[in-house]
Design a protein around this motif. Structure first.
Motif, mmCIF file in Angstrom:
data_model
loop_
_atom_site.group_PDB
_atom_site.id
_atom_site.type_symbol
_atom_site.label_atom_id
_atom_site.label_comp_id
_atom_site.label_asym_id
_atom_site.label_seq_id
_atom_site.Cartn_x
_atom_site.Cartn_y
_atom_site.Cartn_z
ATOM 1 N N TYR A 1 33.907 25.723 41.057
ATOM 2 C CA TYR A 1 32.625 26.099 40.448
ATOM 3 C C TYR A 1 32.860 26.901 39.169
ATOM 4 O O TYR A 1 32.264 26.605 38.117
ATOM 5 N N LEU A 2 33.725 27.906 39.231
ATOM 6 C CA LEU A 2 34.000 28.737 38.058
ATOM 7 C C LEU A 2 34.587 27.913 36.918
ATOM 8 O O LEU A 2 34.227 28.107 35.747
ATOM 9 N N GLN A 3 35.489 27.006 37.239
ATOM 10 C CA GLN A 3 36.084 26.160 36.210
ATOM 11 C C GLN A 3 35.039 25.333 35.480
ATOM 12 O O GLN A 3 35.129 25.112 34.273
ATOM 13 N N ASN A 4 34.042 24.878 36.210
ATOM 14 C CA ASN A 4 33.025 24.011 35.620
ATOM 15 C C ASN A 4 31.958 24.780 34.849
ATOM 16 O O ASN A 4 31.517 24.325 33.795
ATOM 17 N N VAL A 5 31.538 25.927 35.389
ATOM 18 C CA VAL A 5 30.427 26.632 34.726
ATOM 19 C C VAL A 5 30.915 27.602 33.661
ATOM 20 O O VAL A 5 30.225 27.871 32.689
ATOM 21 N N GLY A 6 32.116 28.181 33.853
ATOM 22 C CA GLY A 6 32.706 29.035 32.823
ATOM 23 C C GLY A 6 32.146 30.431 32.712
ATOM 24 O O GLY A 6 32.243 31.058 31.651
ATOM 25 N N PHE A 7 31.566 30.949 33.811
ATOM 26 C CA PHE A 7 31.060 32.326 33.735
ATOM 27 C C PHE A 7 31.015 32.975 35.106
ATOM 28 O O PHE A 7 30.927 32.305 36.131
ATOM 29 N N ASN A 8 31.074 34.320 35.122
ATOM 30 C CA ASN A 8 30.749 35.155 36.286
ATOM 31 C C ASN A 8 29.347 35.701 36.073
ATOM 32 O O ASN A 8 29.078 36.283 35.020
ATOM 33 N N ALA A 9 28.490 35.563 37.052
ATOM 34 C CA ALA A 9 27.122 36.058 36.902
ATOM 35 C C ALA A 9 26.802 37.214 37.842
ATOM 36 O O ALA A 9 25.748 37.826 37.726
ATOM 37 N N GLU A 10 27.711 37.500 38.778
ATOM 38 C CA GLU A 10 27.510 38.622 39.697
ATOM 39 C C GLU A 10 28.832 39.349 39.860
ATOM 40 O O GLU A 10 29.838 38.730 40.207
ATOM 41 N N ASP B 1 32.628 44.576 48.404
ATOM 42 C CA ASP B 1 31.868 43.361 48.682
ATOM 43 C C ASP B 1 32.214 42.334 47.603
ATOM 44 O O ASP B 1 32.288 42.673 46.421
ATOM 45 N N GLY B 2 32.446 41.087 48.023
ATOM 46 C CA GLY B 2 32.784 40.042 47.054
ATOM 47 C C GLY B 2 34.206 39.543 47.185
ATOM 48 O O GLY B 2 34.811 39.123 46.206
ATOM 49 N N HIS B 3 34.740 39.555 48.417
ATOM 50 C CA HIS B 3 36.131 39.141 48.619
ATOM 51 C C HIS B 3 36.377 37.698 48.179
ATOM 52 O O HIS B 3 37.419 37.396 47.585
ATOM 53 N N HIS B 4 35.442 36.792 48.473
ATOM 54 C CA HIS B 4 35.662 35.400 48.095
ATOM 55 C C HIS B 4 35.587 35.210 46.586
ATOM 56 O O HIS B 4 36.357 34.431 46.014
ATOM 57 N N ARG B 5 34.678 35.926 45.933
ATOM 58 C CA ARG B 5 34.591 35.823 44.469
ATOM 59 C C ARG B 5 35.864 36.343 43.814
ATOM 60 O O ARG B 5 36.354 35.784 42.827
ATOM 61 N N CYS B 6 36.399 37.414 44.364
ATOM 62 C CA CYS B 6 37.638 37.982 43.831
ATOM 63 C C CYS B 6 38.801 37.014 44.038
ATOM 64 O O CYS B 6 39.578 36.740 43.109
ATOM 65 N N ILE C 1 26.600 38.909 32.400
ATOM 66 C CA ILE C 1 27.358 37.677 32.613
ATOM 67 C C ILE C 1 28.629 37.736 31.769
ATOM 68 O O ILE C 1 28.591 38.126 30.603
ATOM 69 N N TYR C 2 29.748 37.361 32.401
ATOM 70 C CA TYR C 2 31.027 37.301 31.699
ATOM 71 C C TYR C 2 31.414 35.844 31.516
ATOM 72 O O TYR C 2 31.587 35.112 32.484
ATOM 73 N N GLU C 3 31.539 35.432 30.257
ATOM 74 C CA GLU C 3 31.981 34.071 29.940
ATOM 75 C C GLU C 3 33.482 34.054 29.749
ATOM 76 O O GLU C 3 34.058 34.965 29.140
ATOM 77 N N PHE C 4 34.128 33.000 30.251
ATOM 78 C CA PHE C 4 35.586 32.887 30.070
ATOM 79 C C PHE C 4 35.965 31.467 29.691
ATOM 80 O O PHE C 4 35.144 30.570 29.708
#
Length: 412
Positions: free
Chosen positions: A135-144, A208-213, A409-412
Motif C-alpha cells: 500500500y505504501l509503495q503505491n500511494v507514496g505517503f503516510n497519513a497517520e 500504538d501503530g506496530h504494523h505501520r512501523c 501527511i508525509y510524502e516519500f
C-alpha cells in the motif's frame, strides 16, 4: 541515538481541517462511514475508501491506485497544501475526559527501528506487514503517525509550552468531542534544541501503530536494496510519528468476554479456577480489580473477585507479571481451551473505557457466558517487556490518544 527529523508536511487548509481529519477507517461502523462520506465530501475517508465514488468495493492494487488518485485530487483542489520549510508540528489533543496529550509530530528513521532504538511490545502479522508495505509503495505517503512514547524531558516540555503560547495553526473539535491544536514549528534553533534533548532520551517505545512501523521498515529495506547509491537520507528511510512523553499516555485494560465454559459446568469451572485463584463471590455487587493480579469475573448473574495465589504461579520474566498473560496461562488456555487469542471466535474484547455494567449487559443478554475484568497495565510494564525483547498477548492495552488520519501527511 534515535533521530527525530523535521519535514515538509502536506496539510489540510485551516478552513477544512476539521472536515478532513478522520479516525482510522476500521474504527467506524459501516453506517458511520456511509453517513460521513455521504454528508462530508472533504473527509479523508474518501481517499482511503475510493470505491465509494463508484458504489462498489475495490481491493488490491487497483484500490491503491485509486487512493493515490483521490489524494491527488484533494491536492489539485487545494484541500491539501504542502509546507515550504521542514518543520516540527507541536500537536495537542484535549479529549472529552479532559486529558491533555501534547507532543511533536516528526519523522523517525527506519534504521533506528531496525537497531531497536524504537522498541516494540507487540507481535505483528507478516501478511499485514506485507499488505501495508505494498500500500505504501503505491500511494507514496503516510497519513497517520505512529504513536511513540518516551521518558519525560523537562526541556522539551518547556519548549513545547513556549510554542503553545503562540496562535495555533489549527484549533478544531471533532464530533467525538476531542479538541485538536497544531502549531507549525519552523524555528531552527528550537528544532536543534529539541533534537539534542531527544538524543539524551536514548530510546523510544511504540505505543500504538506496530504494523505501520513494521511496514515502513519493510519498505525501507526493499527500497534500500534496489538503490545502488543509497545514502540513508532518501525519503523512504523515514516514517511519521507522534512523539509523546509517557506521562501523557493513557493506558486502559482490555477486558475479556467468553462464549462458553468449554463443556464444563459452573461448579467444575469454579473448582478448576480454585487451583490458581482465591475466589470471593460478591453476588450482585459489582467488583472491579484495584491491584495487579486481581481479576473480576461475571458469571450467571454474579460477580466474583479472583486473586492470584502467588505461591502457585512462577514469575520469571517481565511478561509473567502481565495480567493479560497470567489470565491466558492460568484460565483461558488450560481451562477454557482458548489457544489463539487472535483467531478463536469464542473470545472477544472490550476496552476498559466500558464500565462493569456494559460487560454485565453483554453477558446477561446471552451473547457471552462470562466476562473477565483486568487491572490496567502501566507504562513501566510495557517498557520492561519491550526492553527484554518480549511481546504482549493481543489486546493487552488500550492506549490513548487515538490519532487522526489526514492531519499531517508525509510524502516519500
Amino acid at each position: 541515538m534515535p533521530r527525530i527529523i523535521p519535514f515538509k508536511a502536506v496539510r489540510p487548509t485551516r478552513s477544512k481541517v476539521g472536515l478532513v481529519a478522520s479516525r482510522p477507517y476500521e474504527s467506524y461502523t459501516a453506517e458511520e462511514r456511509e453517513s460521513r462520506m455521504h454528508y462530508n465530501p472533504f473527509s479523508f475517508l474518501h481517499i482511503i475508501n475510493p470505491g465509494y465514488k463508484f458504489d462498489q468495493v475495490i481491493t488490491g492494487e487497483e484500490r491503491y491506485r485509486l487512493v493515490k488518485n483521490r489524494y491527488l485530487e484533494f491536492k489539485e483542489e487545494d484541500v491539501f497544501l504542502q509546507d515550504e520549510k521542514p518543520s516540527f508540528y507541536v500537536y495537542k489533543i484535549i479529549n472529552r475526559d479532559n486529558f491533555e496529550f501534547s507532543g511533536i509530530i516528526a519523522l523517525a528513521h527506519a534504521e533506528d527501528y531496525e537497531n531497536n532504538l524504537i522498541k516494540k511490545h507487540e507481535d505483528t502479522l507478516k501478511q499485514r506487514e506485507e499488505t501495508f508495505k505494498t500500500y505504501l509503495q503505491n500511494v507514496g505517503f503516510n497519513a497517520e503517525p505512529v504513536l511513540v512514547t518516551h521518558k519525560d524531558n523537562q526541556i522539551v516540555s518547556d519548549l513545547i509550552k513556549q510554542v503553545q503560547t503562540q496562535f495555533a495553526d489549527y484549533e478544531f473539535t471533532m464530533t467525538y468531542r476531542d479538541t485538536h491544536y497544531l502549531w507549525k514549528l519552523e524555528d531552527e534553533d528550537i528544532i536543534v534544541k529539541i533534537q539534542q534533548e531527544f538524543k539524551n532520551i536514548g530510546v523510544f517505545y511504540i505505543a500504538d501503530g506496530h504494523h505501520r512501523c513494521a511496514s515502513s521498515h519493510l519498505l525501507y529495506l526493499e527500497e534500500k536494496s534496489k538503490n545502488p547509491i543509497h545514502t540513508g537520507t532518501e525519503p523512504y528511510n523515514y516514517f511519521m510519528c507522534f512523539f509523546l512523553p509517557e506521562s501523557h499516555l493513557r493506558i486502559y485494560e482490555f477486558n475479556r468476554l467468553i462464549k462458553d465454559l468449554n463443556g464444563l459446568t459452573t461448579k467444575e469451572f469454579l473448582i478448576r479456577l480454585d487451583e490458581y485463584y482465591k475466589i470471593e463471590n460478591f453476588g450482585k455487587k459489582p467488583f472491579q480489580p484495584s491491584n495487579m493480579h486481581e481479576f473480576s469475573m461475571y458469571l450467571e448473574g454474579e460477580y466474583y473477585a479472583l486473586k492470584l495465589r502467588l505461591s502457585k504461579y512462577e514469575f520469571i520474566s517481565s511478561l509473567d507479571h502481565l495480567d493479560a498473560h497470567i489470565l491466558f496461562k492460568t484460565v483461558l488456555q488450560p481451562i477454557l481451551g482458548i489457544n489463539d487469542l487472535r483467531q478463536d471466535k469464542r473470545i472477544e474484547y472490550a476496552n476498559g473505557r466500558y464500565d462493569v455494567y456494559k460487560l454485565k449487559s453483554m453477558v446477561d443478554n446471552g451473547e457471552f457466558k462470562l466476562s473477565f475484568g483486568l487491572f490496567p497495565t502501566n507504562i513501566n510494564q510495557v517498557k520492561a517487556i519491550a526492553d527484554e525483547g518480549l511481546t504482549m498477548p493481543p489486546k493487552s492495552t488500550y492506549i490513548l490518544p487515538k490519532l487522526r488520519s489526514g492531519l499531517t501527511i508525509y510524502e516519500f
